[in-house]
Design a protein around this motif. Sequence first.
Motif, PDB file in Angstrom:
ATOM      1  N   TYR A 213       0.726  -1.109   0.007  1.00 40.90           N
ATOM      2  CA  TYR A 213      -0.047  -0.145  -0.152  1.00 40.90           C
ATOM      3  C   TYR A 213       0.623   0.992  -0.024  1.00 40.90           C
ATOM      4  O   TYR A 213       1.827   1.279   0.296  1.00 40.90           O
ATOM      5  CB  TYR A 213      -0.945  -0.055   0.762  1.00 40.90           C
ATOM      6  CG  TYR A 213      -1.881  -0.995   0.969  1.00 40.90           C
ATOM      7  CD1 TYR A 213      -3.276  -0.364   0.529  1.00 40.90           C
ATOM      8  CD2 TYR A 213      -1.606  -2.078   1.228  1.00 40.90           C
ATOM      9  CE1 TYR A 213      -4.007  -1.169   0.630  1.00 40.90           C
ATOM     10  CE2 TYR A 213      -2.783  -3.194   1.079  1.00 40.90           C
ATOM     11  CZ  TYR A 213      -4.243  -3.223   1.313  1.00 40.90           C
ATOM     12  OH  TYR A 213      -5.557  -3.698   0.651  1.00 40.90           O
ATOM     13  N   ALA A 214       0.105   2.024  -0.488  1.00 38.05           N
ATOM     14  CA  ALA A 214       0.675   3.716  -0.558  1.00 38.05           C
ATOM     15  C   ALA A 214       0.144   4.680   0.652  1.00 38.05           C
ATOM     16  O   ALA A 214      -0.469   4.601   0.185  1.00 38.05           O
ATOM     17  CB  ALA A 214       1.281   4.490  -1.911  1.00 38.05           C
ATOM     18  N   GLY A 215       0.661   5.583   1.523  1.00 34.10           N
ATOM     19  CA  GLY A 215       0.268   6.674   2.234  1.00 34.10           C
ATOM     20  C   GLY A 215      -0.842   7.162   1.153  1.00 34.10           C
ATOM     21  O   GLY A 215       0.797   7.902   0.195  1.00 34.10           O
ATOM     22  N   VAL A 216      -1.592   7.747   0.870  1.00 34.36           N
ATOM     23  CA  VAL A 216      -1.815   8.725   0.170  1.00 34.36           C
ATOM     24  C   VAL A 216      -2.244  10.287   0.712  1.00 34.36           C
ATOM     25  O   VAL A 216      -2.608  11.294   0.104  1.00 34.36           O
ATOM     26  CB  VAL A 216      -2.767   8.989  -1.012  1.00 34.36           C
ATOM     27  CG1 VAL A 216      -1.982   7.176  -1.859  1.00 34.36           C
ATOM     28  CG2 VAL A 216      -3.866   8.014  -0.295  1.00 34.36           C
ATOM     29  N   GLN A 217      -2.493  10.465   1.729  1.00 33.51           N
ATOM     30  CA  GLN A 217      -2.995  11.348   2.739  1.00 33.51           C
ATOM     31  C   GLN A 217      -3.243  10.935   3.912  1.00 33.51           C
ATOM     32  O   GLN A 217      -2.828   9.985   4.829  1.00 33.51           O
ATOM     33  CB  GLN A 217      -4.735  11.280   2.028  1.00 33.51           C
ATOM     34  CG  GLN A 217      -4.797  11.852   1.006  1.00 33.51           C
ATOM     35  CD  GLN A 217      -6.550  12.340   0.737  1.00 33.51           C
ATOM     36  OE1 GLN A 217      -7.325  12.411   1.845  1.00 33.51           O
ATOM     37  NE2 GLN A 217      -6.999  12.275  -0.708  1.00 33.51           N
ATOM     38  N   LYS A 218      -2.749  12.375   4.571  1.00 35.66           N
ATOM     39  CA  LYS A 218      -2.722  12.415   6.403  1.00 35.66           C
ATOM     40  C   LYS A 218      -3.572  13.056   6.791  1.00 35.66           C
ATOM     41  O   LYS A 218      -3.847  14.909   6.547  1.00 35.66           O
ATOM     42  CB  LYS A 218      -1.277  12.246   6.715  1.00 35.66           C
ATOM     43  CG  LYS A 218      -0.701  12.978   8.270  1.00 35.66           C
ATOM     44  CD  LYS A 218      -0.842  11.063   8.340  1.00 35.66           C
ATOM     45  CE  LYS A 218       0.033  11.554  10.832  1.00 35.66           C
ATOM     46  NZ  LYS A 218      -1.126  11.982  11.353  1.00 35.66           N
ATOM     47  N   LEU A 224      -4.436   7.995   5.451  1.00 36.21           N
ATOM     48  CA  LEU A 224      -5.124   7.318   4.401  1.00 36.21           C
ATOM     49  C   LEU A 224      -4.340   6.345   3.229  1.00 36.21           C
ATOM     50  O   LEU A 224      -3.556   6.569   2.923  1.00 36.21           O
ATOM     51  CB  LEU A 224      -5.771   8.086   3.225  1.00 36.21           C
ATOM     52  CG  LEU A 224      -6.521   6.907   2.687  1.00 36.21           C
ATOM     53  CD1 LEU A 224      -8.180   6.627   3.270  1.00 36.21           C
ATOM     54  CD2 LEU A 224      -6.751   8.404   2.099  1.00 36.21           C
ATOM     55  N   PHE A 225      -4.354   5.095   2.838  1.00 33.34           N
ATOM     56  CA  PHE A 225      -3.543   4.159   2.534  1.00 33.34           C
ATOM     57  C   PHE A 225      -4.519   3.640   1.047  1.00 33.34           C
ATOM     58  O   PHE A 225      -4.952   2.689   1.208  1.00 33.34           O
ATOM     59  CB  PHE A 225      -3.095   2.512   3.471  1.00 33.34           C
ATOM     60  CG  PHE A 225      -2.063   2.890   4.147  1.00 33.34           C
ATOM     61  CD1 PHE A 225      -0.790   4.079   4.507  1.00 33.34           C
ATOM     62  CD2 PHE A 225      -2.654   3.430   5.279  1.00 33.34           C
ATOM     63  CE1 PHE A 225      -0.256   3.562   4.916  1.00 33.34           C
ATOM     64  CE2 PHE A 225      -1.982   4.003   6.741  1.00 33.34           C
ATOM     65  CZ  PHE A 225      -0.391   3.861   6.562  1.00 33.34           C
TER      66      PHE A 225
END
Length: 230
Positions: A213-218, A224-225
């Motif tokens: 998974y890639a972390g896309v938002q904090k 959010l992954f």
Amino acid sequence: MSVMDAVRRVLRPYYKAAFPASWAVRSYSQEGEDILIGPLLEHIQAGFYVDVGCHHPYRFSNTYRLYRRGWSGLCIDPLPGVTEAFARARPRDVVVAAGISQEPGELEYVMFNEPALNTFDPALAEAQSARPAYHVIQRKKVATLPLRDVLARHGVGQIDFMTVDVEGLDLQVLASNDWQRWRPRLVLAESLSARLDTIFDDPLYRFMVVQGYAGVQKIGRNILFLLDEA
């Protein structure tokens, strides 16, 4: 364009200024998470979510906006009364009144006067107890299961969105999933670190990267992954 359409176009900015609630987007999440995930899931109709630490049908809910769009899912929380509350407000959902742990067992569930703070994490419970506005109202032993066992028992197939908010033990919940079998498109989980400059060293962040998974938002304490399908 008709005369009425022209009048509406001219008056629309004034109407919005006078009545902002008529065009504002309502969030049911604690920090607006459900608004931010919307564009990433808008192409999925009648999707399926798993909500671990679901707490309440709509208060602080990351899935209620999706439910209102026609989604349904599996909601998990040991909070007393959660099954009855969801049965009334969200009858399409399946609710499991249980705790999640890496292995089957039993943990002490600490309940506060603010139920959103309820936790199985003893260190976090102690820290919350020190805050003037909150106090423990009950402690009890609760049977717990790995997430993979709960998903299997309820015949869960494809998961479009998974949200985890269990006050301090989100990594343990994620680690109890079978990531070969269940790979949600989008995962939202809480990290106790709110700092952006340390996010890449966060154990939960590193765990999800290993799962693909890639972390896309904090969002506040939440990360959010997105499943990396490249």
